[in-house]
Design an enzyme around this catalytic site. Structure first.
Site, PDB file in Angstrom:
ATOM      1  N   GLY A  28       0.824  -1.205   0.000  1.00 31.27           N
ATOM      2  CA  GLY A  28       0.000   0.000   0.000  1.00 31.27           C
ATOM      3  C   GLY A  28       0.853   1.248   0.000  1.00 31.27           C
ATOM      4  CB  SER A  45      10.468   1.596  -1.854  1.00 30.31           C
ATOM      5  OG  SER A  45      10.323   0.250  -2.182  1.00 30.31           O
ATOM      6  N   GLY A  46       9.379   0.137   1.048  1.00 32.33           N
ATOM      7  CA  GLY A  46       9.848  -0.895   1.976  1.00 32.33           C
ATOM      8  C   GLY A  46      10.152  -0.477   3.398  1.00 32.33           C
ATOM      9  CB  SER A  74       5.975   3.964  -3.194  1.00 32.95           C
ATOM     10  OG  SER A  74       5.141   3.047  -3.844  1.00 32.95           O
ATOM     11  CB  SER A  75       8.095   0.079  -6.752  1.00 32.02           C
ATOM     12  OG  SER A  75       7.146  -0.620  -5.989  1.00 32.02           O
ATOM     13  CG  ASP A  76       2.752   0.736  -6.719  1.00 30.67           C
ATOM     14  OD1 ASP A  76       3.061   0.054  -7.715  1.00 30.67           O
ATOM     15  OD2 ASP A  76       2.291   0.243  -5.678  1.00 30.67           O
ATOM     16  CG  HIS A  95      -1.957   0.990  -4.787  1.00 28.83           C
ATOM     17  ND1 HIS A  95      -2.981   0.270  -5.362  1.00 28.83           N
ATOM     18  CD2 HIS A  95      -0.860   0.180  -4.849  1.00 28.83           C
ATOM     19  CE1 HIS A  95      -2.523  -0.914  -5.746  1.00 28.83           C
ATOM     20  NE2 HIS A  95      -1.242  -1.000  -5.440  1.00 28.83           N
ATOM     21  CG  HIS A  97      -2.384  -5.099  -3.032  1.00 28.43           C
ATOM     22  ND1 HIS A  97      -1.317  -5.896  -3.331  1.00 28.43           N
ATOM     23  CD2 HIS A  97      -2.309  -4.039  -3.872  1.00 28.43           C
ATOM     24  CE1 HIS A  97      -0.597  -5.323  -4.298  1.00 28.43           C
ATOM     25  NE2 HIS A  97      -1.175  -4.197  -4.638  1.00 28.43           N
ATOM     26  CG  ASP A 120     -24.084   8.453   1.442  1.00 28.25           C
ATOM     27  OD1 ASP A 120     -25.022   9.060   0.896  1.00 28.25           O
ATOM     28  OD2 ASP A 120     -24.157   7.929   2.575  1.00 28.25           O
ATOM     29  CG  HIS A 169      -2.562  -4.361  -9.045  1.00 22.96           C
ATOM     30  ND1 HIS A 169      -1.763  -3.485  -9.731  1.00 22.96           N
ATOM     31  CD2 HIS A 169      -2.179  -4.247  -7.751  1.00 22.96           C
ATOM     32  CE1 HIS A 169      -0.925  -2.894  -8.895  1.00 22.96           C
ATOM     33  NE2 HIS A 169      -1.167  -3.336  -7.691  1.00 22.96           N
ATOM     34  CE1 TYR A 227     -25.231  12.857   5.808  1.00 24.86           C
ATOM     35  CE2 TYR A 227     -22.996  13.718   5.720  1.00 24.86           C
ATOM     36  CZ  TYR A 227     -23.908  12.815   6.210  1.00 24.86           C
ATOM     37  OH  TYR A 227     -23.496  11.866   7.102  1.00 24.86           O
TER      38      TYR A 227
HETATM   39 ZN   LIG Z   1      -0.274  -2.782  -5.832  1.00 17.01          ZN
END
Ligand SMILES: [Zn+2]
Length: 234
Positions: A28, A45-46, A74-76, A95, A97, A120, A169, A227
Site C-alpha cells: 500500500g 519503498s519498503g 514507492s515503486s508505484d 493504493h 490491496h 454517498d 491487482h 448534507y
Molecule cells: Zn499494488
C-alpha cells in the site's frame, strides 16, 4: 524540510491505511501533490509503517526525479504521477490491496451500487480496468498501470467516482487531498465487502435505483448539496 505540512498529511494518510486494516506489512502507498510547486510527496519503498517519520517520505517532481529525500520512493510512484497528470483536480492518491476490493479486482468485476453507503461516495459502479497487455506489463509496468486507469475515465467524471479496481491487482482511490484519498479507499473496502455479502444473500440482488442513488450522492456533492454543516458554521 521542504513541504513539511504535506509530508505530515501524507504520512498520516499512510498510517490511516494501517489503522483501518487495509494494508499488510509494507503493501500500500499514499501520496499527495502540491499543485503550486508541481511536487509529489510519497511513501518510501519498503520502510515499515511503525518506523515511518515525515523525513522518510520522498519528494519528486512530476517526472519522478527526486527533489528531496534519501530513500527510494514507492515503486508505484509512476502510477501516482500518471494519475496526477491525468486528473488535474486531485490532491492525493491512495493504493491498497485491501481484501474485498482486491477480490472484486481479481474477479474482474465492477462493484455495483447496491445501497446508499456506496451512493454517498461513488456516483455509479466502481469500475474495473481492462487487463494489461504483455507489452504494457513488460515495459514501464507501473506507468502503464496509470494509463489503463486514466483511459477508463476518459469519458467519465473521475471526481464523481473517485476509485478504481485494477484488474487482477488492487484498488486505487483519490481525492482533493491525501486524507480524502485514504478515506475513499477505506469506504471502497467497506462497500466492496457489503456488495460481496449482498450477492451472497441474493445472487440476483439489483443495483440501487437511479432516484435513490442520485438523492444520496447529490445531497453530499455538488451545488445542491445539503448534507452536514455549512463550512462557515464549523
Ligand atoms: Zn499494488
Amino acid at each position: 524540510m521542504f513541504l513539511s505540512q504535506l509530508r505530515r498529511q501524507v504520512l498520516e494518510a499512510n498510517l490511516e491505511l494501517v489503522r483501518r486494516g487495509l494494508v499488510l506489512y509494507t503493501f500500500g502507498n499514499a501520496s499527495g501533490i502540491s499543485r503550486k510547486e508541481s511536487l509529489v510527496v510519497i511513501k518510501p519503498s519498503g520502510v515499515p509503517y511503525e518506523e515511518m517519520k515525515p523525513e522518510h517520505l520522498v519528494i519528486t517532481d512530476l517526472d519522478g526525479k527526486i527533489v528531496e529525500g534519501k530513500l527510494k520512493p514507492s515503486s508505484d510512484l509512476p502510477t501516482h504521477l500518471v494519475l496526477y497528470k491525468a486528473f488535474p483536480e486531485i490532491g492525493g492518491v491512495s493504493h491498497t490491496h485491501s481484501e474485498y476490493a482486491t477480490a472484486w479486482a481479481q474477479a474482474r468485476q465492477p462493484i455495483p451500487c447496491f445501497g446508499t453507503t456506496h451512493a454517498d461516495y461513488f456516483h455509479g459502479p466502481v469500475p474495473v480496468t481492462e487487463t494489461m497487455t504483455q507489452t504494457e506489463i513488460t515495459s514501464k509496468y507501473e506507468e502503464n498501470t496509470g494509463y489503463v486507469i486514466s483511459r477508463l475515465f476518459a469519458q467519465s467524471d473521475y471526481m464523481a467516482v473517485p476509485a478504481v479496481l485494477v484488474a487482477n491487482h488492487g484498488a486505487f482511490a483519490w481525492g482533493p487531498d491525501p486524507a480524502t484519498a485514504t478515506h475513499n479507499a477505506v469506504v471502497l473496502e467497506a462497500v466492496a465487502r457489503m456488495a460481496y455479502f449482498t450477492l451472497s444473500i441474493n445472487h440476483e440482488a439489483e443495483s440501487i435505483g437511479r432516484h435513490l442513488h442520485d438523492k444520496h450522492y447529490l445531497r453530499k456533492h455538488g451545488s445542491a448539496a445539503y448534507y452536514g454543516q455549512p463550512k462557515d458554521k464549523i
